[in-house]
Design a protein around this motif. Structure first.
Motif, mmCIF file in Angstrom:
data_model
loop_
_atom_site.group_PDB
_atom_site.id
_atom_site.type_symbol
_atom_site.label_atom_id
_atom_site.label_comp_id
_atom_site.label_asym_id
_atom_site.label_seq_id
_atom_site.Cartn_x
_atom_site.Cartn_y
_atom_site.Cartn_z
ATOM 1 N N ILE A 93 -29.739 5.017 26.788
ATOM 2 C CA ILE A 93 -28.982 4.648 25.592
ATOM 3 C C ILE A 93 -27.488 4.733 25.879
ATOM 4 O O ILE A 93 -26.717 3.838 25.508
ATOM 5 N N LYS A 94 -27.071 5.782 26.580
ATOM 6 C CA LYS A 94 -25.648 5.921 26.929
ATOM 7 C C LYS A 94 -25.181 4.773 27.820
ATOM 8 O O LYS A 94 -24.078 4.252 27.648
ATOM 9 N N SER A 109 -26.582 1.785 28.072
ATOM 10 C CA SER A 109 -27.086 0.482 27.626
ATOM 11 C C SER A 109 -26.027 -0.617 27.515
ATOM 12 O O SER A 109 -26.344 -1.778 27.783
ATOM 13 N N MET A 152 -24.360 -5.977 23.159
ATOM 14 C CA MET A 152 -25.186 -4.999 22.463
ATOM 15 C C MET A 152 -25.470 -5.540 21.059
ATOM 16 O O MET A 152 -24.566 -6.074 20.417
ATOM 17 N N ASP A 165 -26.404 -5.195 15.030
ATOM 18 C CA ASP A 165 -27.133 -4.750 13.844
ATOM 19 C C ASP A 165 -28.228 -3.738 14.160
ATOM 20 O O ASP A 165 -29.086 -3.478 13.342
ATOM 21 N N GLY A 166 -28.187 -3.137 15.348
ATOM 22 C CA GLY A 166 -29.175 -2.118 15.668
ATOM 23 C C GLY A 166 -29.039 -0.938 14.727
ATOM 24 O O GLY A 166 -27.933 -0.539 14.376
ATOM 25 N N ASP A 167 -30.143 -0.395 14.294
ATOM 26 C CA ASP A 167 -30.107 0.721 13.362
ATOM 27 C C ASP A 167 -30.309 2.020 14.127
ATOM 28 O O ASP A 167 -31.421 2.532 14.254
ATOM 29 N N TRP A 168 -29.221 2.544 14.674
ATOM 30 C CA TRP A 168 -29.272 3.763 15.472
ATOM 31 C C TRP A 168 -29.713 4.958 14.624
ATOM 32 O O TRP A 168 -30.415 5.846 15.119
ATOM 33 N N THR A 169 -29.329 4.981 13.357
ATOM 34 C CA THR A 169 -29.706 6.088 12.482
ATOM 35 C C THR A 169 -31.214 6.136 12.287
ATOM 36 O O THR A 169 -31.827 7.203 12.345
ATOM 37 N N PHE A 213 -33.553 5.052 14.322
ATOM 38 C CA PHE A 213 -34.179 5.488 15.556
ATOM 39 C C PHE A 213 -33.989 6.997 15.752
ATOM 40 O O PHE A 213 -34.921 7.708 16.132
ATOM 41 N N ALA A 214 -32.796 7.508 15.466
ATOM 42 C CA ALA A 214 -32.534 8.941 15.583
ATOM 43 C C ALA A 214 -33.395 9.737 14.607
ATOM 44 O O ALA A 214 -33.947 10.790 14.963
ATOM 45 N N ARG A 215 -33.520 9.250 13.376
ATOM 46 C CA ARG A 215 -34.367 9.933 12.393
ATOM 47 C C ARG A 215 -35.818 9.947 12.843
ATOM 48 O O ARG A 215 -36.524 10.938 12.691
#
Length: 86
Positions: free
Chosen positions: A52-53, A55, A66, A69-73, A75-77
């Motif tokens: 991820i770092k 990417s 990149m 509109d990727g939803d990083w939140t 995925f983290a949740r």
């Protein structure tokens, strides 16, 4: 422009597709986990964080941007919830 490598991850375009992809990864691990480069949870999570770092560079290598509109939140949740979810 170099073409993205063929991979099932490229087809994930919805929550349901992400669930299917994760389950396929699990099945692959159960069948041939001894062939994985990162066969333990510790190594897998380290590799996940490292990828991820790095990417943005991976995308640049394929003349891609990149996804904005990727939803990083989300995925983290999901990763955090899996620690305690039954």
């Amino acid at each position: 422009m170099e073409r993205l490598p063929d991979h099932p991850a490229n087809e994930v375009d919805s929550r349901e597709a992400l669930v299917s992809h994760i389950l396929r990864l699990r099945d692959d691990f159960l069948e041939r986990g001894d062939e994985w480069e990162n066969p333990t949870l510790e190594r897998y999570l380290e590799a996940l964080a490292a990828w991820i770092k790095a990417s943005p560079g991976w995308y640049r290598n394929f003349d891609q941007e990149m996804p904005a509109d990727g939803d990083w939140t989300f995925f983290a949740r999901a990763l955090s919830a899996a620690v305690v979810y039954e």
